[in-house]
Scaffold this active site. Structure first.
Site, PDB file in Angstrom:
ATOM      1  N   LYS A  25       3.851 -13.318   2.218  1.00 56.10           N
ATOM      2  CA  LYS A  25       3.583 -14.544   1.443  1.00 56.10           C
ATOM      3  C   LYS A  25       3.873 -14.324  -0.039  1.00 56.10           C
ATOM      4  O   LYS A  25       4.533 -15.140  -0.684  1.00 56.10           O
ATOM      5  CB  LYS A  25       2.112 -14.975   1.610  1.00 56.10           C
ATOM      6  CG  LYS A  25       1.668 -15.087   3.053  1.00 56.10           C
ATOM      7  CD  LYS A  25       0.204 -15.494   3.167  1.00 56.10           C
ATOM      8  CE  LYS A  25      -0.782 -14.502   2.588  1.00 56.10           C
ATOM      9  NZ  LYS A  25      -0.829 -13.207   3.314  1.00 56.10           N
TER      10      LYS A  25
ATOM     11  N   ARG B  85      -8.532 -19.761   2.688  1.00 55.41           N
ATOM     12  CA  ARG B  85      -8.637 -18.741   3.738  1.00 55.41           C
ATOM     13  C   ARG B  85      -9.815 -18.962   4.646  1.00 55.41           C
ATOM     14  O   ARG B  85     -10.049 -18.162   5.537  1.00 55.41           O
ATOM     15  CB  ARG B  85      -8.844 -17.388   3.071  1.00 55.41           C
ATOM     16  CG  ARG B  85      -7.586 -16.569   2.989  1.00 55.41           C
ATOM     17  CD  ARG B  85      -7.883 -15.592   1.901  1.00 55.41           C
ATOM     18  NE  ARG B  85      -7.439 -14.287   2.219  1.00 55.41           N
ATOM     19  CZ  ARG B  85      -6.528 -13.655   1.482  1.00 55.41           C
ATOM     20  NH1 ARG B  85      -5.950 -14.258   0.489  1.00 55.41           N
ATOM     21  NH2 ARG B  85      -6.209 -12.436   1.754  1.00 55.41           N
TER      22      ARG B  85
ATOM     23  N   ARG C 253       3.582  -0.540   1.348  1.00 56.24           N
ATOM     24  CA  ARG C 253       3.751  -1.420   0.181  1.00 56.24           C
ATOM     25  C   ARG C 253       3.452  -0.698  -1.140  1.00 56.24           C
ATOM     26  O   ARG C 253       2.463   0.000  -1.272  1.00 56.24           O
ATOM     27  CB  ARG C 253       2.814  -2.628   0.288  1.00 56.24           C
ATOM     28  CG  ARG C 253       2.791  -3.451  -0.999  1.00 56.24           C
ATOM     29  CD  ARG C 253       2.130  -4.780  -0.846  1.00 56.24           C
ATOM     30  NE  ARG C 253       0.793  -4.705  -0.331  1.00 56.24           N
ATOM     31  CZ  ARG C 253       0.099  -5.760   0.057  1.00 56.24           C
ATOM     32  NH1 ARG C 253       0.644  -6.957   0.024  1.00 56.24           N
ATOM     33  NH2 ARG C 253      -1.119  -5.615   0.511  1.00 56.24           N
TER      34      ARG C 253
ATOM     35  N   ARG D 287      -2.005  -0.505  -3.512  1.00 54.75           N
ATOM     36  CA  ARG D 287      -3.265  -1.226  -3.665  1.00 54.75           C
ATOM     37  C   ARG D 287      -4.402  -0.489  -2.959  1.00 54.75           C
ATOM     38  O   ARG D 287      -4.204   0.059  -1.874  1.00 54.75           O
ATOM     39  CB  ARG D 287      -3.127  -2.636  -3.074  1.00 54.75           C
ATOM     40  CG  ARG D 287      -2.563  -3.617  -4.052  1.00 54.75           C
ATOM     41  CD  ARG D 287      -2.209  -4.941  -3.479  1.00 54.75           C
ATOM     42  NE  ARG D 287      -3.146  -5.537  -2.535  1.00 54.75           N
ATOM     43  CZ  ARG D 287      -2.976  -6.733  -1.986  1.00 54.75           C
ATOM     44  NH1 ARG D 287      -1.909  -7.456  -2.307  1.00 54.75           N
ATOM     45  NH2 ARG D 287      -3.834  -7.210  -1.127  1.00 54.75           N
TER      46      ARG D 287
ATOM     47  N   ARG E 286      -9.505  -6.379   6.894  1.00 54.18           N
ATOM     48  CA  ARG E 286      -8.766  -7.578   6.448  1.00 54.18           C
ATOM     49  C   ARG E 286      -8.151  -8.320   7.638  1.00 54.18           C
ATOM     50  O   ARG E 286      -8.194  -9.542   7.702  1.00 54.18           O
ATOM     51  CB  ARG E 286      -7.657  -7.177   5.459  1.00 54.18           C
ATOM     52  CG  ARG E 286      -8.219  -6.781   4.105  1.00 54.18           C
ATOM     53  CD  ARG E 286      -7.222  -5.999   3.297  1.00 54.18           C
ATOM     54  NE  ARG E 286      -6.076  -6.769   2.872  1.00 54.18           N
ATOM     55  CZ  ARG E 286      -4.925  -6.247   2.490  1.00 54.18           C
ATOM     56  NH1 ARG E 286      -4.771  -4.938   2.483  1.00 54.18           N
ATOM     57  NH2 ARG E 286      -3.938  -7.017   2.108  1.00 54.18           N
TER      58      ARG E 286
HETATM   59  P1  AP5 Z   1       3.616  -9.088   0.699  1.00 55.43           P
HETATM   60  O1  AP5 Z   1       4.570 -10.129   0.231  1.00 55.43           O
HETATM   61  O2  AP5 Z   1       2.872  -8.296  -0.325  1.00 55.43           O
HETATM   62  O3  AP5 Z   1       2.617  -9.722   1.782  1.00 55.43           O
HETATM   63  P2  AP5 Z   1       1.417 -10.748   1.603  1.00 55.43           P
HETATM   64  O4  AP5 Z   1       1.474 -11.680   2.742  1.00 55.43           O
HETATM   65  O5  AP5 Z   1       1.425 -11.352   0.227  1.00 55.43           O
HETATM   66  O6  AP5 Z   1       0.218  -9.729   1.803  1.00 55.43           O
HETATM   67  P3  AP5 Z   1      -1.111  -9.467   0.990  1.00 55.43           P
HETATM   68  O7  AP5 Z   1      -1.672  -8.179   1.539  1.00 55.43           O
HETATM   69  O8  AP5 Z   1      -0.897  -9.516  -0.496  1.00 55.43           O
HETATM   70  O9  AP5 Z   1      -1.979 -10.641   1.436  1.00 55.43           O
HETATM   71  P4  AP5 Z   1      -3.445 -10.711   1.483  1.00 55.43           P
HETATM   72  O10 AP5 Z   1      -3.573 -12.118   1.835  1.00 55.43           O
HETATM   73  O11 AP5 Z   1      -4.174  -9.760   2.313  1.00 55.43           O
HETATM   74  O12 AP5 Z   1      -3.907 -10.218   0.003  1.00 55.43           O
HETATM   75  P5  AP5 Z   1      -4.338 -11.014  -1.306  1.00 55.43           P
HETATM   76  O13 AP5 Z   1      -3.736 -10.319  -2.458  1.00 55.43           O
HETATM   77  O14 AP5 Z   1      -4.110 -12.466  -1.135  1.00 55.43           O
HETATM   78  O15 AP5 Z   1       4.437  -8.098   1.664  1.00 55.43           O
HETATM   79  C1  AP5 Z   1       3.787  -6.990   2.263  1.00 55.43           C
HETATM   80  C2  AP5 Z   1       4.783  -5.813   2.353  1.00 55.43           C
HETATM   81  O16 AP5 Z   1       5.824  -6.166   3.282  1.00 55.43           O
HETATM   82  C3  AP5 Z   1       5.489  -5.477   1.041  1.00 55.43           C
HETATM   83  O17 AP5 Z   1       5.680  -4.083   1.002  1.00 55.43           O
HETATM   84  C4  AP5 Z   1       6.848  -6.192   1.144  1.00 55.43           C
HETATM   85  O18 AP5 Z   1       7.859  -5.528   0.421  1.00 55.43           O
HETATM   86  C5  AP5 Z   1       7.096  -6.147   2.640  1.00 55.43           C
HETATM   87  N1  AP5 Z   1       7.824  -7.306   3.152  1.00 55.43           N
HETATM   88  C6  AP5 Z   1       7.612  -8.607   2.803  1.00 55.43           C
HETATM   89  N2  AP5 Z   1       8.450  -9.410   3.489  1.00 55.43           N
HETATM   90  C7  AP5 Z   1       9.168  -8.590   4.306  1.00 55.43           C
HETATM   91  C8  AP5 Z   1      10.184  -8.836   5.275  1.00 55.43           C
HETATM   92  N3  AP5 Z   1      10.609 -10.063   5.543  1.00 55.43           N
HETATM   93  N4  AP5 Z   1      10.722  -7.765   5.931  1.00 55.43           N
HETATM   94  C9  AP5 Z   1      10.272  -6.505   5.657  1.00 55.43           C
HETATM   95  N5  AP5 Z   1       9.326  -6.217   4.739  1.00 55.43           N
HETATM   96  C10 AP5 Z   1       8.780  -7.257   4.079  1.00 55.43           C
HETATM   97  O19 AP5 Z   1      -5.926 -10.809  -1.279  1.00 55.43           O
HETATM   98  C11 AP5 Z   1      -6.510  -9.560  -1.567  1.00 55.43           C
HETATM   99  C12 AP5 Z   1      -8.024  -9.690  -1.472  1.00 55.43           C
HETATM  100  O20 AP5 Z   1      -8.511 -10.641  -2.448  1.00 55.43           O
HETATM  101  C13 AP5 Z   1      -8.583 -10.212  -0.138  1.00 55.43           C
HETATM  102  O21 AP5 Z   1      -8.713  -9.189   0.817  1.00 55.43           O
HETATM  103  C14 AP5 Z   1      -9.931 -10.777  -0.592  1.00 55.43           C
HETATM  104  O22 AP5 Z   1     -10.866  -9.778  -0.812  1.00 55.43           O
HETATM  105  C15 AP5 Z   1      -9.595 -11.425  -1.919  1.00 55.43           C
HETATM  106  N6  AP5 Z   1      -9.171 -12.821  -1.780  1.00 55.43           N
HETATM  107  C16 AP5 Z   1      -7.944 -13.339  -2.121  1.00 55.43           C
HETATM  108  N7  AP5 Z   1      -7.891 -14.651  -1.823  1.00 55.43           N
HETATM  109  C17 AP5 Z   1      -9.104 -14.970  -1.295  1.00 55.43           C
HETATM  110  C18 AP5 Z   1      -9.658 -16.174  -0.778  1.00 55.43           C
HETATM  111  N8  AP5 Z   1      -8.930 -17.339  -0.755  1.00 55.43           N
HETATM  112  N9  AP5 Z   1     -10.916 -16.159  -0.289  1.00 55.43           N
HETATM  113  C19 AP5 Z   1     -11.655 -15.024  -0.324  1.00 55.43           C
HETATM  114  N10 AP5 Z   1     -11.192 -13.842  -0.785  1.00 55.43           N
HETATM  115  C20 AP5 Z   1      -9.915 -13.818  -1.268  1.00 55.43           C
END
Ligand code: AP5
Length: 231
Positions: free
Chosen positions: A27, A102, A141, A174, A185
């Protein structure tokens, strides 16, 4: 958060979209690229929270423990943070919500807030990826500590190991990509975020993207959806 204007590969319609999917689905990768090309606002709740933690704000202090353990941060904190962000002048054109909502209470709060401003969602994109691929992506990552660019040692390596291609900043892993936190997660995603698929399907907004494909192929799918009329 990205918001730079750009012309490359512009998607013609204005959009107010949610990127929904499990941790590691891609995403953030797609949202950053699209926002930079379209001049859209990229609102990543994960990035915002990490910034609060880094700056040592009160919100960061409250969120930190949840995040490090892989747990969702309480709804009330997140909802207030997103509503404030969406109320700013730069959120009146195209935007991408990445990582929000979420939970069902978050989705309902968002719907109420957008209805009050007559700015409903145009699309919800579900990034569909199997668990085995997610684990590989998360453990490989690395992100830039300066500009936030995202890499993967296996799938998307930087030209020079440990150095950002974009700004030459240092790359880092991270804390919540440790195996214990990744397990939490993924479990919380299934239990708390999974129900949103049915919620948005019921509203006629949900569109699925095959997010296991190469990043360029995923981007083409995303653009195709966003350039289509919403329901
Ligand atoms: P990446 O693009 O980083 O994936 P992502 O879907 O953004 O994954 P995240 O881990 O960032 O999502 P998340 O939702 O867990 O974390 P967030 O920061 O929102 O890609 C991942 C990897 O794959 C990278 O290495 C990339 O290069 C690779 N890749 C991408 N596309 C590819 C492809 N097509 N082919 C091959 N490789 C590919 O949240 C973190 C924390 O914050 C949560 O755990 C929670 O504690 C808190 N939080 C955030 N939002 C909320 C909310 N709304 N409610 C409550 N808590 C929240």
């Amino acid at each position: 958060m990205t918001g730079a204007a750009g012309a490359q590969g512009a998607t013609p319609r204005r959009y107010r979209t949610v990127f929904l999917g499990p941790p590691g689905a891609g995403k953030g990768t797609q949202a950053k690229s699209l926002a930079a090309a379209d001049g859209a606002l990229h609102i990543s709740t994960g990035d915002m929270l990490r910034e609060h933690v880094a700056k040592g704000t009160e919100l960061g202090a409250r969120a930190r423990e949840y995040m490090e353990g892989g747990h969702l941060v309480p709804d009330a904190l997140i909802i207030a943070m997103v509503e404030e962000r969406l109320s700013r002048p730069d959120a009146q054109s195209s935007w991408i919500l990445d990582g929000f909502p979420r939970t069902l209470p978050q989705a309902e709060a968002l719907a109420r807030s957008l209805a009050a401003h007559a700015q409903p969602l145009t699309h919800v994109l579900y990034f569909n990826v199997g668990r085995g691929v997610l684990l590989q992506r998360l453990t490989g990552r690395w992100s830039c500590g300066s500009c936030g660019a995202i890499y993967n040692v296996q799938f998307r390596p930087p030209a020079v190991a440990g150095v950002c291609d974009v700004c030459a900043g240092a790359l880092r892993q991270r804390d919540d990509d440790r195996p214990e936190a990744v397990g939490v997660r993924l479990e919380e995603y299934e239990r708390l975020t999974g129900p949103l698929l049915g919620y948005y399907q019921g509203l006629g907004l949900l569109r699925e993207v095959d997010a296991e494909a190469d990043p360029d192929v995923v981007e083409d799918q995303v653009r195709e959806v966003l350039s289509s009329a919403s329901n």
